[in-house]
Design a protein around this motif. Sequence first.
Motif, PDB file in Angstrom:
ATOM      1  N   ARG A  15       0.835  -1.212   0.000  1.00  0.00           N
ATOM      2  CA  ARG A  15       0.000   0.000   0.000  1.00  0.00           C
ATOM      3  C   ARG A  15       0.866   1.256   0.000  1.00  0.00           C
ATOM      4  NH1 ARG A  15      -5.576  -0.590   2.169  1.00  0.00           N
ATOM      5  NH2 ARG A  15      -5.322   1.651   2.473  1.00  0.00           N
ATOM      6  N   LYS A  16       0.401   2.278  -0.709  1.00  0.00           N
ATOM      7  CA  LYS A  16       1.122   3.548  -0.782  1.00  0.00           C
ATOM      8  C   LYS A  16       0.746   4.492   0.352  1.00  0.00           C
ATOM      9  CE  LYS A  16       1.799   3.203  -5.662  1.00  0.00           C
ATOM     10  NZ  LYS A  16       1.357   3.490  -6.980  1.00  0.00           N
ATOM     11  N   ASP A  17      -0.394   4.241   1.008  1.00  0.00           N
ATOM     12  CA  ASP A  17      -0.845   5.127   2.078  1.00  0.00           C
ATOM     13  C   ASP A  17      -0.357   4.695   3.469  1.00  0.00           C
ATOM     14  OD1 ASP A  17      -2.469   2.873   2.050  1.00  0.00           O
ATOM     15  OD2 ASP A  17      -4.243   3.962   2.717  1.00  0.00           O
ATOM     16  N   VAL A  18       0.519   3.694   3.530  1.00  0.00           N
ATOM     17  CA  VAL A  18       1.081   3.241   4.802  1.00  0.00           C
ATOM     18  C   VAL A  18       2.450   3.895   4.969  1.00  0.00           C
ATOM     19  CG1 VAL A  18       1.899   1.227   6.095  1.00  0.00           C
ATOM     20  CG2 VAL A  18      -0.181   1.065   4.722  1.00  0.00           C
ATOM     21  N   ALA A  19       2.660   4.485   6.143  1.00  0.00           N
ATOM     22  CA  ALA A  19       3.915   5.186   6.414  1.00  0.00           C
ATOM     23  C   ALA A  19       5.108   4.230   6.351  1.00  0.00           C
ATOM     24  CB  ALA A  19       3.849   5.831   7.796  1.00  0.00           C
ATOM     25  N   GLU A  20       6.252   4.758   5.940  1.00  0.00           N
ATOM     26  CA  GLU A  20       7.466   3.944   5.822  1.00  0.00           C
ATOM     27  C   GLU A  20       7.893   3.387   7.180  1.00  0.00           C
ATOM     28  OE1 GLU A  20      10.119   1.778   3.937  1.00  0.00           O
ATOM     29  OE2 GLU A  20       8.677   3.048   2.902  1.00  0.00           O
ATOM     30  N   GLN A  21       7.681   4.156   8.242  1.00  0.00           N
ATOM     31  CA  GLN A  21       8.017   3.679   9.589  1.00  0.00           C
ATOM     32  C   GLN A  21       7.181   2.445   9.939  1.00  0.00           C
ATOM     33  OE1 GLN A  21       7.298   6.524  12.661  1.00  0.00           O
ATOM     34  NE2 GLN A  21       8.407   5.361  14.212  1.00  0.00           N
ATOM     35  N   THR A  22       5.911   2.452   9.571  1.00  0.00           N
ATOM     36  CA  THR A  22       5.034   1.304   9.813  1.00  0.00           C
ATOM     37  C   THR A  22       5.496   0.107   8.995  1.00  0.00           C
ATOM     38  OG1 THR A  22       3.186   2.781  10.254  1.00  0.00           O
ATOM     39  CG2 THR A  22       2.640   0.492   9.730  1.00  0.00           C
ATOM     40  N   LYS A  23       5.895   0.357   7.752  1.00  0.00           N
ATOM     41  CA  LYS A  23       6.379  -0.735   6.894  1.00  0.00           C
ATOM     42  C   LYS A  23       7.645  -1.358   7.459  1.00  0.00           C
ATOM     43  CE  LYS A  23       4.359   0.871   2.571  1.00  0.00           C
ATOM     44  NZ  LYS A  23       4.599   1.240   1.178  1.00  0.00           N
ATOM     45  N   GLU A  24       8.546  -0.536   7.994  1.00  0.00           N
ATOM     46  CA  GLU A  24       9.769  -1.070   8.599  1.00  0.00           C
ATOM     47  C   GLU A  24       9.437  -1.939   9.808  1.00  0.00           C
ATOM     48  OE1 GLU A  24      12.937  -1.042   7.603  1.00  0.00           O
ATOM     49  OE2 GLU A  24      12.200  -0.062   5.779  1.00  0.00           O
ATOM     50  N   HIS A  25       8.471  -1.497  10.610  1.00  0.00           N
ATOM     51  CA  HIS A  25       8.045  -2.288  11.766  1.00  0.00           C
ATOM     52  C   HIS A  25       7.453  -3.620  11.309  1.00  0.00           C
ATOM     53  CE1 HIS A  25       6.691  -3.135  15.810  1.00  0.00           C
ATOM     54  NE2 HIS A  25       5.463  -3.329  15.352  1.00  0.00           N
ATOM     55  N   LEU A  26       6.641  -3.601  10.260  1.00  0.00           N
ATOM     56  CA  LEU A  26       6.053  -4.835   9.724  1.00  0.00           C
ATOM     57  C   LEU A  26       7.130  -5.774   9.198  1.00  0.00           C
ATOM     58  CD1 LEU A  26       2.940  -3.462   7.824  1.00  0.00           C
ATOM     59  CD2 LEU A  26       2.924  -5.007   9.772  1.00  0.00           C
ATOM     60  N   ALA A  28      10.236  -5.981  10.175  1.00  0.00           N
ATOM     61  CA  ALA A  28      10.957  -6.539  11.324  1.00  0.00           C
ATOM     62  C   ALA A  28      10.138  -7.640  11.996  1.00  0.00           C
ATOM     63  CB  ALA A  28      11.289  -5.432  12.324  1.00  0.00           C
ATOM     64  N   THR A  29       8.838  -7.416  12.119  1.00  0.00           N
ATOM     65  CA  THR A  29       7.965  -8.413  12.738  1.00  0.00           C
ATOM     66  C   THR A  29       7.909  -9.682  11.897  1.00  0.00           C
ATOM     67  OG1 THR A  29       6.638  -6.681  13.758  1.00  0.00           O
ATOM     68  CG2 THR A  29       5.635  -8.868  13.588  1.00  0.00           C
ATOM     69  N   LEU A  33       9.296 -13.782  12.747  1.00  0.00           N
ATOM     70  CA  LEU A  33       8.401 -14.933  12.811  1.00  0.00           C
ATOM     71  C   LEU A  33       8.985 -16.111  12.039  1.00  0.00           C
ATOM     72  CD1 LEU A  33       4.978 -13.199  12.170  1.00  0.00           C
ATOM     73  CD2 LEU A  33       5.890 -13.984  14.348  1.00  0.00           C
ATOM     74  N   ASP A  34       8.911 -17.266  12.631  1.00  0.00           N
ATOM     75  CA  ASP A  34       9.322 -18.497  11.955  1.00  0.00           C
ATOM     76  C   ASP A  34       8.055 -19.298  11.703  1.00  0.00           C
ATOM     77  OD1 ASP A  34      10.391 -20.838  11.027  1.00  0.00           O
ATOM     78  OD2 ASP A  34      11.557 -21.284  12.829  1.00  0.00           O
ATOM     79  N   MET A  35       7.511 -19.154  10.514  1.00  0.00           N
ATOM     80  CA  MET A  35       6.219 -19.744  10.205  1.00  0.00           C
ATOM     81  C   MET A  35       6.240 -21.272  10.233  1.00  0.00           C
ATOM     82  SD  MET A  35       4.544 -17.145  10.155  1.00  0.00           S
ATOM     83  CE  MET A  35       2.961 -17.148   9.418  1.00  0.00           C
TER      84      MET A  35
END
Length: 76
Positions: A15-26, A28-29, A33-35
């Motif tokens: 998505r283009k409307d999601v902040a880059e800081q939020t994307k970096e957090h995602l 990292a999360t 995760l080890d699926m």
Amino acid sequence: MYDMAQIPCARMLARKDVAEQTKEHLRATCAALDMTTLLHEIFLCQDQLDEIARRRQPLVIKKRGSYVTISGEFTT
């Protein structure tokens, strides 16, 4: 016609409307995760629940680190 199936994290990253800081957090999360291990743990818990249901014994949940063990016996 439908788009290709994606996990929610991939949809958010696209998505283009999601902040880059939020994307970096995602990112990292998702990296943490080890699926495969998570899926294995889910299968183990399902097997343990099936066994308890067959025996109809009381449910005891034990936590060991990041793992949860379900047992049909009470311990002190």
